[in-house]
Write an enzyme that holds these catalytic residues in place. Sequence first.
Site, PDB file in Angstrom:
ATOM      1  N   ASP A 280       0.857  -1.173   0.000  1.00  0.00           N
ATOM      2  CA  ASP A 280       0.000   0.000   0.000  1.00  0.00           C
ATOM      3  C   ASP A 280       0.902   1.234   0.000  1.00  0.00           C
ATOM      4  O   ASP A 280       1.883   1.277   0.750  1.00  0.00           O
ATOM      5  CB  ASP A 280      -0.841  -0.074   1.283  1.00  0.00           C
ATOM      6  CG  ASP A 280      -1.881   0.996   1.372  1.00  0.00           C
ATOM      7  OD1 ASP A 280      -3.027   0.700   1.017  1.00  0.00           O
ATOM      8  OD2 ASP A 280      -1.565   2.109   1.819  1.00  0.00           O
TER       9      ASP A 280
ATOM     10  N   ASN B 211      -2.078  12.645  -3.213  1.00  0.00           N
ATOM     11  CA  ASN B 211      -3.060  13.104  -4.194  1.00  0.00           C
ATOM     12  C   ASN B 211      -3.465  14.550  -3.938  1.00  0.00           C
ATOM     13  O   ASN B 211      -3.593  15.342  -4.868  1.00  0.00           O
ATOM     14  CB  ASN B 211      -4.312  12.220  -4.141  1.00  0.00           C
ATOM     15  CG  ASN B 211      -4.427  11.295  -5.325  1.00  0.00           C
ATOM     16  OD1 ASN B 211      -3.785  11.495  -6.345  1.00  0.00           O
ATOM     17  ND2 ASN B 211      -5.248  10.292  -5.198  1.00  0.00           N
TER      18      ASN B 211
ATOM     19  N   GLU C 290      -4.740   2.299  -4.124  1.00  0.00           N
ATOM     20  CA  GLU C 290      -3.274   2.307  -3.989  1.00  0.00           C
ATOM     21  C   GLU C 290      -2.763   0.999  -3.406  1.00  0.00           C
ATOM     22  O   GLU C 290      -1.667   0.929  -2.883  1.00  0.00           O
ATOM     23  CB  GLU C 290      -2.819   3.502  -3.139  1.00  0.00           C
ATOM     24  CG  GLU C 290      -3.179   3.448  -1.683  1.00  0.00           C
ATOM     25  CD  GLU C 290      -4.573   3.960  -1.343  1.00  0.00           C
ATOM     26  OE1 GLU C 290      -4.813   4.222  -0.167  1.00  0.00           O
ATOM     27  OE2 GLU C 290      -5.431   4.083  -2.246  1.00  0.00           O
TER      28      GLU C 290
ATOM     29  N   HIS D 181      -4.256  14.563  -8.926  1.00  0.00           N
ATOM     30  CA  HIS D 181      -4.446  13.181  -9.372  1.00  0.00           C
ATOM     31  C   HIS D 181      -3.366  12.745 -10.350  1.00  0.00           C
ATOM     32  O   HIS D 181      -3.006  11.569 -10.391  1.00  0.00           O
ATOM     33  CB  HIS D 181      -5.843  13.000  -9.971  1.00  0.00           C
ATOM     34  CG  HIS D 181      -6.912  13.037  -8.925  1.00  0.00           C
ATOM     35  ND1 HIS D 181      -7.017  12.089  -7.931  1.00  0.00           N
ATOM     36  CD2 HIS D 181      -7.898  13.942  -8.683  1.00  0.00           C
ATOM     37  CE1 HIS D 181      -8.017  12.391  -7.134  1.00  0.00           C
ATOM     38  NE2 HIS D 181      -8.575  13.511  -7.558  1.00  0.00           N
TER      39      HIS D 181
END
Length: 164
Positions: free
Chosen positions: A42, A50, A85, A55
């Site tokens: 992760d 972000n 993610e 993005h």
Amino acid sequence: LGSAQLQAETDALTGLLNRRSLETKAAQVLASSRVASLAMADLDHFKRLNDTHGHAGGARALRTFAQVLRSTLRPGDVIARYGGEEFTILLADCSADQASQALERVRMALATRCADGEGPAFTASFGLCEFPRHGDDLESLLRVADKSLYQAKEAGRDRVSLAH
């Protein structure tokens, strides 16, 4: 593979396998391996990444991580974007100790790649478990690896946490 089949089996952003393809490949690996290791990975603080870089920056981080995984792990390792993610890595014929070393190499390669300044710097956390010791099918392995991933996050992120 034809382009339609490739599109159906891969994640458009990263080019890695998608979740459905992971299930098919995992069944093959687990049926033919005496031992295997499964990791959930992760990206740490992805929402902040972000928010800070937009993005496009988040997408670049996901692609960078996918490239580091592909270039650092073995060609036969099954690497998939699990969603958002989160990534799943299945290493056939690989004990948890060997997999842990491989994932440490991924962490180092990612740190090196982020240090070159091409896009946002970020780290990743990994939760790791071993087949058949921690489960004998993909679902149970994913549950254990996910719990280990949570432990890696709790312990400060940017680390590999092995299931007990």
